[in-house]
Design a protein around this motif. Structure first.
Motif, PDB file in Angstrom:
ATOM      1  N   THR A 137       0.279 -14.715   8.475  1.00 54.22           N
ATOM      2  CA  THR A 137       0.881 -13.391   8.856  1.00 54.22           C
ATOM      3  C   THR A 137      -0.126 -12.409   9.728  1.00 54.22           C
ATOM      4  OG1 THR A 137      -0.018 -12.963   6.582  1.00 54.22           O
ATOM      5  CG2 THR A 137       1.260 -13.736   6.194  1.00 54.22           C
ATOM      6  N   ALA A 195      -6.451 -10.426   3.191  1.00 52.70           N
ATOM      7  CA  ALA A 195      -5.739 -10.534   2.429  1.00 52.70           C
ATOM      8  C   ALA A 195      -5.171  -8.684   2.352  1.00 52.70           C
ATOM      9  CB  ALA A 195      -5.222 -11.194   1.202  1.00 52.70           C
ATOM     10  N   SER A 230      -3.236  -9.290  -3.631  1.00 56.20           N
ATOM     11  CA  SER A 230      -3.067 -10.137  -5.001  1.00 56.20           C
ATOM     12  C   SER A 230      -2.263 -11.088  -5.054  1.00 56.20           C
ATOM     13  CB  SER A 230      -1.710  -8.907  -5.613  1.00 56.20           C
ATOM     14  OG  SER A 230      -0.927  -8.702  -4.787  1.00 56.20           O
ATOM     15  N   GLY A 231      -2.200 -11.866  -4.127  1.00 53.80           N
ATOM     16  CA  GLY A 231      -0.880 -12.604  -3.977  1.00 53.80           C
ATOM     17  C   GLY A 231      -1.784 -14.230  -4.192  1.00 53.80           C
ATOM     18  N   VAL A 260      -2.351 -17.528   4.019  1.00 52.15           N
ATOM     19  CA  VAL A 260      -2.343 -15.451   4.323  1.00 52.15           C
ATOM     20  C   VAL A 260      -2.772 -15.423   6.209  1.00 52.15           C
ATOM     21  CG1 VAL A 260      -4.892 -14.249   3.924  1.00 52.15           C
ATOM     22  CG2 VAL A 260      -3.606 -15.248   2.205  1.00 52.15           C
ATOM     23  N   THR A 285      -9.584  -1.240  -0.945  1.00 54.23           N
ATOM     24  CA  THR A 285      -8.386  -0.654   0.620  1.00 54.23           C
ATOM     25  C   THR A 285      -8.877   0.343   1.592  1.00 54.23           C
ATOM     26  OG1 THR A 285      -7.903   1.790  -0.415  1.00 54.23           O
ATOM     27  CG2 THR A 285      -7.039   0.015  -1.882  1.00 54.23           C
ATOM     28  N   GLY A 304      -3.287  -5.338   3.177  1.00 52.07           N
ATOM     29  CA  GLY A 304      -3.046  -4.555   2.509  1.00 52.07           C
ATOM     30  C   GLY A 304      -1.369  -5.356   1.338  1.00 52.07           C
ATOM     31  N   SER A 305      -2.017  -6.837   1.231  1.00 53.15           N
ATOM     32  CA  SER A 305      -1.964  -7.634   0.204  1.00 53.15           C
ATOM     33  C   SER A 305      -2.278  -8.346  -0.448  1.00 53.15           C
ATOM     34  CB  SER A 305      -0.598  -8.209   0.724  1.00 53.15           C
ATOM     35  OG  SER A 305      -1.163  -9.227   1.822  1.00 53.15           O
TER      36      SER A 305
END
Length: 204
Positions: free
Chosen positions: A20, A131, A138-139, A17, A201, A135-136
């Protein structure tokens, strides 16, 4: 599987994570109150350094746990300090050393397996925080849910975090426990135990 191996697995997932994160992301909001991503990354790296110092025999010196300055290479800072901490935990295991953790309860000393468990939870939950800011989220949750041994370790330690009113709140590491939905996976259940909203969020 040894807890230190599970911790190393948690670092690998969080590092995927953090890899990125770019400089332009550092002012994003996070699930950690009013912390920006820069502040969160400084906290994570500072915790790596504090735990490593404790694993090598440092006493209750809070200065060793200070947030670290974050430059334009957050992934590099994360990986360097996480690798050093993994090595320090191995050194402490060989030396059969207990760790002083001045930010936790009365400071210790704590058995190594407890310290590793604390850091495993921090690594995975803060990995999710990063993460979520990007905005991501779930991974990393799906990866942990797909590893039953790691998921069990995360839940077990999360359930042990004191839930009394003196231990939770806006200025504390964790907020009040949230209801655990029936449809939640193991990772989301751990988040709820620690006061995180699995549906967070930036607009929340």
């Amino acid at each position: 599987m040894e807890l230190t191996e599970l911790y190393a697995r948690s670092v690998d997932l969080a590092a995927e994570v953090v890899d990125t994160v770019r400089p332009e992301h550092l002012e994003l909001a996070t699930p950690c109150g009013d912390w920006t991503l820069r502040r969160l990354m400084g906290h994570i790296v500072g915790q790596h350094q504090g735990f490593a110092a404790a694993a090598r025999g440092a006493g209750p010196d809070l200065a060793l746990w200070a947030d670290a300055p974050i430059d334009d290479d957050p992934p590099g800072a994360f990986r360097r300090t996480a690798d050093d901490l993994k090595a320090a935990f191995v050194e402490a295991e060989v030396a059969d050393r207990k760790l002083w953790l001045p930010e936790i309860r009365d400071g210790g000393p704590f058995p190594l397996h407890m310290a590793v468990g604390f850091q495993l939870v921090d690594t995975l939950v803060h990995g999710w925080d990063v993460a979520a800011a990007l905005g991501s989220p779930s991974g990393i949750a799906a990866a942990v849910d797909g590893d039953p041994v790691l998921a069990e370790a995360l839940l077990t330690v999360s359930e042990l975090v004191p839930a009394g009113p003196g231990n939770r709140g806006p200025e504390r590491a964790f907020r009040e426990r949230r209801p655990q939905g029936d449809a939640y996976g193991s990772f989301d259940r751990a988040l709820a135990l620690l006061g995180r909203d699995p549906a967070w969020t930036p607009q929340n």
